[in-house]
Design an enzyme around this catalytic site. Structure first.
Site, PDB file in Angstrom:
ATOM      1  N   PHE A  87      54.783  41.303  28.091  1.00  0.00           N
ATOM      2  CA  PHE A  87      54.823  42.351  29.628  1.00  0.00           C
ATOM      3  C   PHE A  87      55.054  43.337  30.576  1.00  0.00           C
ATOM      4  O   PHE A  87      54.828  43.930  30.235  1.00  0.00           O
ATOM      5  CB  PHE A  87      56.955  42.084  29.527  1.00  0.00           C
ATOM      6  N   GLU A  88      54.271  42.448  32.001  1.00  0.00           N
ATOM      7  CA  GLU A  88      53.854  43.623  32.867  1.00  0.00           C
ATOM      8  C   GLU A  88      54.225  45.124  33.150  1.00  0.00           C
ATOM      9  O   GLU A  88      54.213  46.083  33.112  1.00  0.00           O
ATOM     10  CB  GLU A  88      53.127  43.258  33.901  1.00  0.00           C
ATOM     11  N   ALA A  89      56.207  45.253  32.604  1.00  0.00           N
ATOM     12  CA  ALA A  89      57.281  45.892  32.908  1.00  0.00           C
ATOM     13  C   ALA A  89      56.595  47.586  31.530  1.00  0.00           C
ATOM     14  O   ALA A  89      57.030  48.240  31.271  1.00  0.00           O
ATOM     15  CB  ALA A  89      58.353  46.058  32.759  1.00  0.00           C
ATOM     16  N   GLY A  90      55.987  47.100  30.614  1.00  0.00           N
ATOM     17  CA  GLY A  90      55.606  47.269  29.578  1.00  0.00           C
ATOM     18  C   GLY A  90      55.961  47.131  28.242  1.00  0.00           C
ATOM     19  O   GLY A  90      55.095  47.751  27.047  1.00  0.00           O
ATOM     20  N   ASN A 150      52.203  45.565  42.141  1.00  0.00           N
ATOM     21  CA  ASN A 150      52.586  46.363  41.061  1.00  0.00           C
ATOM     22  C   ASN A 150      51.241  47.181  40.840  1.00  0.00           C
ATOM     23  O   ASN A 150      51.894  48.590  40.281  1.00  0.00           O
ATOM     24  CB  ASN A 150      53.660  45.525  39.857  1.00  0.00           C
TER      25      ASN A 150
END
Lengths: 255, 334, 255, 334
Positions: free
Chosen positions: A50-53, D134
């Site tokens: 997932f791109e957030a980590g 982002n």
């Protein structure tokens, strides 16, 4: 055979693209359902990021957000956006699923604005991490309803790169070499991109649909394989797993 | 970008991110058991001529065991990233394992003095050298870790360190200021020593990170040596403590005391007596040969080296030193 | 008054330069002793940083290595080289102490090689983090014995930037603005740099030394203040703290 | 560097690292008690016109309490870094607190839908916009954190996202490949929400880091809101767990449940009912005014907001949801 809806058909079709041992950068919703389904069927070793980590979680349920606690539940690592995006940039991530309000014949996506950019009819969220994922991941895929207002001749805004203007244009853009749009999965058909022109090409038709129907619901001229096979329908097993284990709340697949 | 100035130092690693991407594309991402002996890992992942990275700082959390094994297997013509390379370089120089080096800090063991063997080898003309700074090597590794061919930085400028490096100077398009641009550095293989790892390669350590995360992510092959293997469940309980994710790791080797005679934070302090013995023995080539035979070539593995240098008893002493536990009478070996 | 040796004199002089609340990037040995002494005397809030990652430790004893466990003992943070160097690059670090085999009249340092670079008489360690610290930290200081072979007209190799060729040369080099060499502390004198030419200038003489003696032990022409005060000798308090608390093993100050 | 292409988007923050250095030079490094109320911190460190950064991702570990306080104090004309800005942006849009924004992800609340209020405000023409991704915003913050005016990256190229950004394209001097160069972004003030901090500002959190470390290091002023204050001894015991060092922190505000109605890993899950209420209420301007009055303007502080939305009992429920504890009968409030 069990009946199924079009969202289930799309998710099952997408899941079958994800071979065992591949890495995939996903968001919430249908792409995440497809990745979870793949893990529980053909690809037990599929690595979800997932791109957030979040890296390789044991997803206990569908996440609500790309950064909520489920995205790193019993994960190998709860990293950062930098961890994920730099891994993508280095070539470690094979697939990504993206979406958008509009898509063109080269697989470019618009998620920024409908109408003129300076005075939009609707301001949309913007790239988020989509442009990054599409630039870095080897094979970008899209799951989207087949609809003339989505499949457009010209995007109102090119947020996220597909094959840009086709041909060698992406190769010359400075984007990482040999990455780009791979498959477009709709409720009616599966498309890929013709290798030279990089134009969207129908390669299979979902059960019950004709090429003409797909073309009628597309704002640009589609290429096609001469012979169009039928996209295999979901199996009972796939449906059972999707409904009982992946999305028991029917948040994505509906009731 | 207009190049204003250009260092004349060689660049030993191709900074092209698309070539690195093509490599990483085919690297397996499967979460499988990667544990193996260190000798097998060195055999499998270190090829003559490879560019080598060694983690840690000087003799702190340094994969010393890996350096020994590289010597035992007589690896040759390696490239080497000399970012505060002290005891690791001393070992690699003793085996003449490398023939080209990116220098930031070499030949010294910090306050302990210069390594005669490292110095002589560098002065011999057999080694090709490029000059950098410690931070420049970090930034070069970070560039590779980010998948870009270079990063800008603001040190090195105006010095001969720059002139003898492979950096270039160019103007920033936003501010018109002169920047040093340093090329990405992707080691073919690197070793990082950690406290704990699971069998897949998820790894974590305590204390300072030095440039190990940049190194780990920049490297094409990565071998983790760890003080102890832990189950995946232990890792998964606190995934924010994982510093190295398994998919970049090729091998996991459990090597207790694998950083000896250096310091491993919260485990054992450096063995200054033994490090002094190294520096002393080096001064006499013959004695040094015997010393190397006794301590490296004649050992089947690193455990034998530990045993020959005090074994568990000595490790207990070094553990007490790490925690500054003085006095008392609880240790049978002391 | 207690007697003291020249190393003690240098350390005490250096410690007095470190005002309360300043940040200092140090290595092992005399600079670290000076920083520890400052903390225990005039600068309880002095923040010590080590290039390998240690930030603001409660140093229990003199570290052996810039990266050993003592450098982050009860620290605020055990970070990375990137943490430290990027903090320096952002302008957070006020002082650093550096050394070298040679120093020239502009405070440039050589720690790379003695003799010609391509066939050196002695190969030295190289920059390490010295070039970075000297580039980034606002005020660079050097503690070194006054010696003709160290204070040279021309460095065999310019490893670490001082004021480069003097005048505006550092300003035009691309290095961060307004940072540079500040004080040179030797066993005989304290020097700063004349503001325009950036040449080394004697500003005080240690007890018992004359300007001529300093000049005789220097390979280039020194500037000087017209009137040269005597560098204040260590006080009993400073010596007691240095000997009993900072370096009880007499590793740096000798016996 | 030769500029090949150049985006037309505005750059809201000066990328000059020497100006940032001059600021940081005079910032106090003293390890002093920085605890204060959030209202005092906002009063002291947020000035009208400042460029604002908000940590977290969407509604995950987001300093929601800080956004409320910014509204209560009627801060205006802020710049804003919209990197997956969801609920935070919804609040700031409700107060029209900003008038320029770096967009990566805005107006949406991910799968929950679009915020009518954020959308209308962005469409109003009152807000100046620059487009990014982002990762581009992460990298821009990282540039500032590294003290360089720009960093290179390989996304954005070939798209209108690039054209409407402030990035430039230039050739890499080592590989001749085209790169996007993005300018450093130094917020004037940022808020980051963490689990634990000491009174000096040493801070640590669990779960994903998102881009919070880049943000924290890039920002001129940094306010930490924390679930709980801990003693410095607790921090000093495990200094490798500190992610934000005290010397970059200006204020530490203890705000329990300060990320509500978002998720705080290992503490509480998001309150989806309440977030849905926000989205629903927004559709009717009058009802939304009353809602804002009840939930923000009419609250003396964030604790009152929590109390009005279920208080500790609701927090217990959200804690159970975070840990997926279903059933049982141990909670008096359920």
């Amino acid at each position: 055979m069990t009946t199924y809806n079009e969202m289930e058909m799309m998710i099952v079709t997408a899941a079958r693209e994800l071979e065992n041992g591949a890495t995939v950068g996903v968001g919430t919703g249908a792409p995440c359902a497809a990745a979870m389904l793949a893990q529980k069927t053909i690809s037990p070793d599929l690595v979800i990021m997932f791109e957030a980590g979040g890296i390789s979680p044991d997803l206990p349920e569908m996440p609500i957000s790309v950064g909520d606690s489920r995205t790193f539940y019993h994960a190998s690592m709860a990293g950062s956006m930098g961890t994920i995006m730099s891994s993508c940039a280095r070539g470690f991530v094979d697939y990504t699923f993206l979406g958008g309000a509009q898509i063109d014949m080269y697989g470019n996506l618009n998620s920024t604005a409908i109408g003129p950019y300076d005075s939009p009819k609707v301001r949309l969220p913007g790239s988020g991490g989509a442009n990054d994922f599409a630039s870095f991941c080897w094979k970008m895929m899209v799951m989207t309803p087949q609809d003339k207002r989505r499949f457009v001749e010209k995007l109102d805004f090119l947020t996220t790169p597909g094959w840009l203007e086709g041909g060698d244009s992406r190769k010359n853009s400075g984007l990482p070499a040999n990455a780009g749009p791979h498959k477009i999965i709709t409720n009616m058909a599966v498309m890929d991109f013709e290798p030279d022109s990089k134009r969207m090409r129908v390669i299979s038709l979902n059960p019950g649909y004709s090429f003409d129907q797909v073309q009628e619901n597309c704002g640009f001229e589609l290429l096609r394989l001469k012979t169009l096979p039928v996209t295999p329908a979901p199996t009972d097993d796939e449906l059972a797993i999707l409904r009982d284990q992946v999305d028991p709340g029917r948040v994505v697949i509906g009731r | 970008m207009d190049i204003i100035e250009k260092g004349t130092g060689p660049i030993f690693s191709d900074p092209d991110p698309d070539k690195a991407r093509a490599f990483f594309r085919q690297k397996s991402r499967i979460k499988k058991d990667k544990t193996m002996s260190l000798s097998k890992a060195v055999e499998k992942f270190v090829k003559d001529g490879d560019y080598l990275g060694i983690g840690g700082f000087g003799a702190n959390r340094t994969p010393v065991a890996a350096c020994h094994e590289i010597l035992r297997q007589k690896k040759k013509n390696l490239g080497f990233a000399g970012h505060t390379a002290t005891h690791d370089m001393q070992i690699l120089s003793a085996g003449k394992a490398y023939n080209r080096i990116d220098v930031a800090y070499v030949v010294g063991l910090e306050a302990r003095g210069l390594s005669n063997c490292s110095r002589k080898y560098l002065e011999s003309g057999e080694v090709e050298v490029s000059e950098w700074t410690n931070y420049a090597l970090s930034v070069r590794l970070q560039a590779a870790a980010m998948g870009v061919p270079f990063l800008p930085m603001r040190s090195m400028l105006g010095t001969q360190t720059f002139e003898k490096s492979g950096a270039v100077a160019a103007k920033c398009p936003f501010t018109d200021k002169k920047m040093a641009l340093v090329p990405a550095l992707s080691p073919d293989v690197s070793f990082v020593h950690v406290h704990e790892a699971d069998m897949y390669g998820n790894a974590r350590f305590e204390g300072i990170a030095v440039a190990d995360l940049e190194l780990a992510n920049a490297s094409k092959h990565l071998v983790i040596t760890c003080e102890r293997l832990v189950s995946h469940e232990v890792i998964a309980r606190d995934p924010h403590r994982t510093q190295i994710p398994y998919f970049i790791v090729d091998a996991v080797c459990e090597v207790p005391y694998g950083g000896f005679p250096g310091t491993m934070p919260n485990e054992y302090f450096s063995d200054e007596d033994h490090l002094r013995e190294w520096l002393t023995k080096e001064k006499d080539p013959e004695a040094f040969e015997t010393f190397l035979q006794d301590n490296i070539y004649g050992c089947g593995n690193f455990q034998e080296y530990i045993d020959r240098n005090g074994g568990i008893g000595r490790m207990q002493e070094l553990r007490r030193k790490e925690f500054m536990i003085n006095g008392g009478d609880t240790n049978d070996n002391v």
